[in-house]
Design an enzyme around this catalytic site. Structure first.
Site, PDB file in Angstrom:
ATOM      1  CG  HIS A   1     -20.577 -14.571 -60.579  1.00 11.63           C
ATOM      2  ND1 HIS A   1     -19.493 -14.371 -61.392  1.00 11.63           N
ATOM      3  CD2 HIS A   1     -20.526 -13.575 -59.647  1.00 11.63           C
ATOM      4  CE1 HIS A   1     -18.805 -13.313 -60.968  1.00 11.63           C
ATOM      5  NE2 HIS A   1     -19.418 -12.811 -59.918  1.00 11.63           N
TER       6      HIS A   1
ATOM      7  CG  ASP B   1     -19.655 -20.333 -58.672  1.00 12.45           C
ATOM      8  OD1 ASP B   1     -18.992 -20.176 -57.639  1.00 12.45           O
ATOM      9  OD2 ASP B   1     -19.980 -19.402 -59.423  1.00 12.45           O
TER      10      ASP B   1
ATOM     11  CD  GLN C   1     -21.366 -15.082 -52.741  1.00 12.46           C
ATOM     12  OE1 GLN C   1     -21.468 -14.962 -51.524  1.00 12.46           O
ATOM     13  NE2 GLN C   1     -20.727 -14.197 -53.477  1.00 12.46           N
TER      14      GLN C   1
ATOM     15  CE  LYS D   1     -16.814 -14.046 -54.189  1.00 11.27           C
ATOM     16  NZ  LYS D   1     -17.356 -12.701 -54.299  1.00 11.27           N
TER      17      LYS D   1
ATOM     18  CB  CYS E   1     -21.094 -10.597 -61.604  1.00 10.70           C
ATOM     19  SG  CYS E   1     -19.814  -9.368 -61.417  1.00 10.70           S
TER      20      CYS E   1
END
Ligand SMILES: Cc1ncc(COP(=O)(O)O)c(C=O)c1O
Length: 404
Positions: free
Chosen positions: A121, A198, A201, A224, A362
């Site tokens: 991302h 990261d 998600q 999220k 993104c």
């Protein structure tokens, strides 16, 4: 724990009672919030609103206790070793900006390398780029293999260049693919790198046990994970967090200030300048407690079933091409309608009250490497239902008939 019941899960989310006509498949962008989360934020503002760590009065002490309890909840959720390792941020993007600034101004030197993947991302690309040129640091990128997963041979070759930092996404937001991070991060550690994940998600797919996981830093956003917007977490190992130069200076994060110089407070305050998002932290902790009532494995199995149902139905619609390998996906499928811009499909779905996202998600460099203008992304959450998948397939059939 009882079998996972999606209807029961869905009942916790007032959005679906107030907007019964919508099919919401934009869960990778943000999820809906259960009533408990909404109520917890409201209760804070109605009953306990006050600033933290400042006042001598009882309300401030109460707000501080709630905020610090939220930190404890996150710590136990991630199985971090110490509460000081949990830094509240406004989200994953803010966490990466702190990391990039902090590492570039402490541990990284001109000529050092940072390794990321093609699936990242922008939040794991741009913050590094903001400093690479001025600091003389080199950004390397792991290419993809034919399955649109990181090419592990190329990865090993890039690790041989001894990057100081390896920063990878747990799950690709654009394709849904789950990266083999246990293997990739262990190799990065063996090569002597600082490892960053990261989890924006990934956190909704698999919560890492951070005492076992080979990551030095882990970032995610509350929104999220059924929590509020504007709150997120930067986890880091204490010794590394202590070396990060703070990106933000101001109140709360200092020990002594004079007009000549300042010294900083101990963690976590050192990296939390200014008034934090107190209600957001309380909301996030509530979302975590809400989620812990459910078996994550059963939730993932259910999401996998919805995804498979969707993928099977797509196969019968001519012209659609999935970019996602369903068996490698964390509940996301991205597709393309041949010779059409992804937006056109999303607009037609929107007319049928189906919320999806179209574009480059993104992840512009990913789509540039695929030579595609983008994709339409369908991201499933446990409150989605098989009947919604059916309706979405019918709407896709109708939309593709119009476009072709
Ligand atoms: C993989 C990934 N990383 C980072 C981000 C940025 O998260 P936020 O916008 O909450 O800061 C997102 C959001 O879509 C994401 O999917």
């Amino acid at each position: 724990m009882a079998a996972f019941n999606p209807l029961e899960f869905r009942q916790h989310f007032p959005f679906f009672q107030s907007q019964p006509d919508w099919i919401y498949l934009d869960n990778a962008a943000t999820t809906h919030k259960p009533q408990q989360v909404i109520a917890a934020e409201l209760a804070f503002y109605q009953q306990a609103n006050s600033n933290v760590h400042r006042g001598a009065h009882q309300l401030s002490q109460q707000a501080t206790a709630l905020y610090e309890d939220a930190r404890e909840t996150v710590k136990s959720f991630l199985n971090a070793r110490y509460r000081e390792e949990i830094i509240f941020t406004s989200g994953t993007t803010a966490a990466f900006n702190q990391l990039a600034f902090g590492l570039m101004h402490s541990l990284l030197k001109p000529g050092d390398r940072i390794l990321i993947s093609t699936l990242e991302h922008h939040a794991n690309i741009v913050p590094w780029q903001l400093h690479c040129l001025t600091q003389g640091v080199i950004l390397d990128v792991v290419p993809l293999d034919s399955q649109l997963m990181p090419d592990l041979e190329a990865y090993q070759a890039l690790l041989a260049l001894k990057p100081k930092v390896v920063s990878l996404t747990q799950v690709s937001n654009a394709l849904g693919h789950i990266l083999p991070l246990q293997q990739m991060l262990s190799a990065a550690k063996a090569a002597g790198a600082i490892t960053i994940v990261d989890g924006a998600q990934g956190i909704a797919w698999q919560v890492p046990d951070l005492q076992q996981y080979p990551a030095d830093f882990y970032c995610f956003s509350g929104h999220k994970l059924y929590g509020p917007t504007g709150i997120g977490v930067l986890y880091g190992k204490t010794a590394l967090l202590e070396q990060l130069k703070p990106l933000l200076g101001g109140g709360e994060m200092i020990s002594e200030v004079s007009f000549q110089q300042s010294s900083f407070a101990a963690l976590p305050a050192r990296l939390e300048a200014g008034t934090p998002n107190i209600a957001g932290a309380i909301g996030l902790a509530t979302a975590i407690r809400f989620l812990r009532q459910f078996d994550a494995k059963l939730i993932n199995q259910y999401k996998g079933k919805l995804l498979q149902q969707f993928a099977d139905g797509l196969a019968a619609i001519p012209g659609l091409r999935s970019l996602t390998q369903v068996t490698q996906s964390a509940g996301i499928l991205s597709l393309q309608l041949l010779n059409e811009h992804p937006n056109d499909l999303a607009v037609l779905l929107n007319e049928q009250k189906i919320a999806v996202r179209a574009g480059s998600h993104c992840a512009m460099p990913l789509f540039a490497s695929l030579q595609l203008p983008g994709a339409v992304r369908f991201a499933f959450a446990p409150y989605n239902l098989p009947t919604e998948v059916e309706k979405t397939l019918e709407a896709l059939q109708a939309a593709t008939d119009i476009l072709r």
